[in-house]
Design a protein around this motif. Structure first.
Motif, PDB file in Angstrom:
ATOM      1  N   GLN A 134      22.511  34.639  75.106  1.00  0.00           N
ATOM      2  CA  GLN A 134      21.299  34.650  75.851  1.00  0.00           C
ATOM      3  C   GLN A 134      20.864  33.171  75.891  1.00  0.00           C
ATOM      4  O   GLN A 134      20.848  32.531  76.329  1.00  0.00           O
ATOM      5  CB  GLN A 134      21.702  35.483  76.384  1.00  0.00           C
ATOM      6  CG  GLN A 134      21.942  36.896  77.440  1.00  0.00           C
ATOM      7  CD  GLN A 134      20.611  37.930  77.452  1.00  0.00           C
ATOM      8  OE1 GLN A 134      20.067  37.703  78.474  1.00  0.00           O
ATOM      9  NE2 GLN A 134      21.359  39.027  77.284  1.00  0.00           N
ATOM     10  N   ARG A 139      23.345  30.491  74.975  1.00  0.00           N
ATOM     11  CA  ARG A 139      24.144  29.886  76.234  1.00  0.00           C
ATOM     12  C   ARG A 139      23.409  29.113  77.018  1.00  0.00           C
ATOM     13  O   ARG A 139      23.474  28.420  77.438  1.00  0.00           O
ATOM     14  CB  ARG A 139      24.749  31.339  76.683  1.00  0.00           C
ATOM     15  CG  ARG A 139      26.239  31.600  75.884  1.00  0.00           C
ATOM     16  CD  ARG A 139      26.781  32.885  76.602  1.00  0.00           C
ATOM     17  NE  ARG A 139      27.290  33.810  75.889  1.00  0.00           N
ATOM     18  CZ  ARG A 139      27.346  34.390  75.152  1.00  0.00           C
ATOM     19  NH1 ARG A 139      26.256  35.239  76.105  1.00  0.00           N
ATOM     20  NH2 ARG A 139      27.972  35.202  75.020  1.00  0.00           N
ATOM     21  N   HIS A 140      21.946  29.416  76.884  1.00  0.00           N
ATOM     22  CA  HIS A 140      20.707  29.324  77.537  1.00  0.00           C
ATOM     23  C   HIS A 140      20.982  27.357  76.844  1.00  0.00           C
ATOM     24  O   HIS A 140      20.405  26.406  78.067  1.00  0.00           O
ATOM     25  CB  HIS A 140      19.631  29.358  78.222  1.00  0.00           C
ATOM     26  CG  HIS A 140      18.709  28.368  78.299  1.00  0.00           C
ATOM     27  ND1 HIS A 140      18.296  28.484  80.180  1.00  0.00           N
ATOM     28  CD2 HIS A 140      17.248  28.616  77.281  1.00  0.00           C
ATOM     29  CE1 HIS A 140      17.139  28.012  79.696  1.00  0.00           C
ATOM     30  NE2 HIS A 140      16.545  27.293  78.521  1.00  0.00           N
ATOM     31  N   LEU A 194      23.124  26.056  75.709  1.00  0.00           N
ATOM     32  CA  LEU A 194      24.313  25.111  76.080  1.00  0.00           C
ATOM     33  C   LEU A 194      24.647  24.564  76.974  1.00  0.00           C
ATOM     34  O   LEU A 194      24.777  23.231  77.492  1.00  0.00           O
ATOM     35  CB  LEU A 194      25.127  26.405  75.788  1.00  0.00           C
ATOM     36  CG  LEU A 194      25.591  26.534  74.321  1.00  0.00           C
ATOM     37  CD1 LEU A 194      26.403  27.761  73.712  1.00  0.00           C
ATOM     38  CD2 LEU A 194      26.054  25.422  73.144  1.00  0.00           C
ATOM     39  N   ASP A 195      23.865  25.673  77.488  1.00  0.00           N
ATOM     40  CA  ASP A 195      23.763  25.056  79.495  1.00  0.00           C
ATOM     41  C   ASP A 195      22.327  23.865  80.013  1.00  0.00           C
ATOM     42  O   ASP A 195      23.455  23.558  81.097  1.00  0.00           O
ATOM     43  CB  ASP A 195      23.909  26.356  80.694  1.00  0.00           C
ATOM     44  CG  ASP A 195      24.423  27.397  80.269  1.00  0.00           C
ATOM     45  OD1 ASP A 195      25.452  26.980  79.828  1.00  0.00           O
ATOM     46  OD2 ASP A 195      23.842  28.757  80.877  1.00  0.00           O
ATOM     47  N   LEU A 196      22.546  23.774  78.935  1.00  0.00           N
ATOM     48  CA  LEU A 196      20.631  22.778  78.993  1.00  0.00           C
ATOM     49  C   LEU A 196      21.574  21.588  78.589  1.00  0.00           C
ATOM     50  O   LEU A 196      21.270  20.549  78.810  1.00  0.00           O
ATOM     51  CB  LEU A 196      19.369  22.549  79.147  1.00  0.00           C
ATOM     52  CG  LEU A 196      19.137  23.962  79.096  1.00  0.00           C
ATOM     53  CD1 LEU A 196      17.710  23.941  78.497  1.00  0.00           C
ATOM     54  CD2 LEU A 196      18.839  23.468  80.640  1.00  0.00           C
ATOM     55  N   GLY A 197      22.488  21.499  77.596  1.00  0.00           N
ATOM     56  CA  GLY A 197      23.667  19.982  77.631  1.00  0.00           C
ATOM     57  C   GLY A 197      23.884  20.216  75.609  1.00  0.00           C
ATOM     58  O   GLY A 197      23.473  18.737  75.483  1.00  0.00           O
ATOM     59  N   GLU A 253      23.958  20.192  71.884  1.00  0.00           N
ATOM     60  CA  GLU A 253      24.821  20.752  70.727  1.00  0.00           C
ATOM     61  C   GLU A 253      24.577  20.633  69.705  1.00  0.00           C
ATOM     62  O   GLU A 253      24.685  21.170  68.927  1.00  0.00           O
ATOM     63  CB  GLU A 253      25.998  19.298  71.145  1.00  0.00           C
ATOM     64  CG  GLU A 253      27.428  19.709  72.652  1.00  0.00           C
ATOM     65  CD  GLU A 253      27.704  18.150  72.851  1.00  0.00           C
ATOM     66  OE1 GLU A 253      27.739  17.638  71.820  1.00  0.00           O
ATOM     67  OE2 GLU A 253      28.751  18.125  74.033  1.00  0.00           O
ATOM     68  N   THR A 268      28.343  32.136  69.898  1.00  0.00           N
ATOM     69  CA  THR A 268      28.654  31.717  72.523  1.00  0.00           C
ATOM     70  C   THR A 268      29.663  30.358  71.097  1.00  0.00           C
ATOM     71  O   THR A 268      29.775  28.924  72.070  1.00  0.00           O
ATOM     72  CB  THR A 268      27.701  31.020  71.860  1.00  0.00           C
ATOM     73  OG1 THR A 268      27.177  30.037  71.012  1.00  0.00           O
ATOM     74  CG2 THR A 268      26.268  31.608  71.893  1.00  0.00           C
TER      75      THR A 268
END
Length: 361
Positions: A183, A186-187, A189-192, A194, A235
């Motif tokens: 979790q 992924r948070h 990753l969702d913020l961009g 890498e 992830t």
């Protein structure tokens, strides 16, 4: 009668046999009067208690009574680390508080057994082999071939393993930490993000510190570290760097932060396997002149309240610490009742703080 030296002889300490004689009953009847078990007339019980009061007899030795029942009343808690480190970690303290607070009303005490202070010491404290205990608790998982677990199984001591690997015949209490680490990742990753680095708990009892290579990554021995790192890679993230620490302490997180954030190719986000490690990374970023989260995002694990980190509030995976300790105590209770406790896994939740934000432009 007086001794030649002038002082009185020490007073004879009354025994249960003395009370029985004074009350004109058998020793077994006197014992029943104190235990409250078995058939005994109320008048007889009162006569025994009155004799005990007259003789200043406080009652049977509780240890002797426990041993006659085949019980010591003690739960051995193998901490897995030196106590001086464990008591600096709020996670350990809160879990132990939940454990002890639940065991107390059950009439059970706790014997804390430390782990080695450094790798040169024997992996198993002698108390694991010899101390009287009804049930043992192994804190922080370890592995299925843990030396302490092997010693306890050899003794036939029922054992609860905290955050260990689920295995047949081993009572385990855990948390959904692998999913929690996923979790948090992924948070990010969702913020961009890498370029994500990871700061881990110890890999094994050698407690090394520093960046690790592929060979070292393949040699993780401690289940918690392995599981939480797997939560990141689940992830699809391949960390740009993994920094191993010798313990979950702020100074080790700070050292990892300096290591990861000092170069030009630094990661844009760091996910840590504990909040103390994450807070150390935040402090290192501040000293390096980096803004959190504008220049680097940091996420932790545990859900600790860290007011001294203000104005930052960690983004973290919250685990129910006191409830975990209580769940361990209930597993102990089940074992003492002769039952086979079910696997207990407590949920975790992601809590967004101020230390994570969009990837730097």
């Amino acid at each position: 009668m007086r001794r030649t030296g002038g002082g009185p002889l020490p007073r004879h300490r009354p025994t249960l046999a003395d009370v029985a004689a004074a009350a004109k009953v058998s020793v077994s009847t006197a014992s029943l009067a104190f235990s409250g078990a078995g058939p005994i007339a109320a008048a007889t019980r009162q006569r025994v208690l009155d004799a005990a009061l007259e003789l200043d007899y406080s009652g049977p030795n509780p240890l002797g009574r426990q041993l006659r029942r085949g019980r010591s009343g003690i739960v051995g808690v193998v901490v897995g680390d030196a106590l001086k480190r464990s008591f600096r970690d709020p996670v350990s303290v809160q879990v132990l508080d939940g454990l002890v607070g639940t065991l107390g009303p059950l009439g059970l005490g706790v014997l804390l057994i430390p782990g080695p202070s450094d790798p040169s010491e024997p992996p198993v404290d002698p108390l694991v082999e010899s101390a009287a205990m009804d049930v043992a608790v192994l804190m922080w998982g370890g592995t299925s071939d843990d030396d302490a677990l092997t010693a306890l199984q050899r003794r036939g001591t029922p054992t609860v393993v905290v955050e260990g690997r689920r295995e047949e015949g081993v009572t385990t209490v855990g948390i959904d930490d692998r999913n929690g680490m996923s979790q948090a990742t992924r948070h990010l990753l969702d913020l961009g993000h890498e370029r994500i680095a990871v700061v881990t708990l110890p890999f094994d009892r050698s407690r090394r510190e520093g960046l690790v290579d592929a060979d070292r990554l393949s040699a993780i021995d401690w289940e918690i570290t392995r599981r939480r790192l797997a939560g990141v890679t689940d992830t699809g993230v391949v960390p740009v760097a993994v920094h191993e620490t010798p313990a979950s302490l702020v100074e080790h997180g700070k050292a990892a932060g300096f290591s990861l954030l000092s170069g030009d190719d630094r990661p844009t986000a760091v996910v840590c396997q504990s909040d103390l490690l994450a807070s150390g990374v935040v402090l290192a970023a501040r000293e390096l002149g980096l803004r959190v989260p504008q220049d680097v995002s940091v996420a932790g694990f545990d859900g600790l309240d860290l007011p001294w980190l203000a104005p930052d509030v960690l983004t973290t995976v919250v685990q129910p610490l006191a409830e975990k300790g209580a769940a361990v105590a209930h597993a102990v209770e089940d074992l003492l009742a002769g039952e086979t406790p079910p696997y207990r896994e407590l949920p975790v939740t992601l809590r967004i703080g101020t230390t994570t934000g969009p990837v730097p432009a």
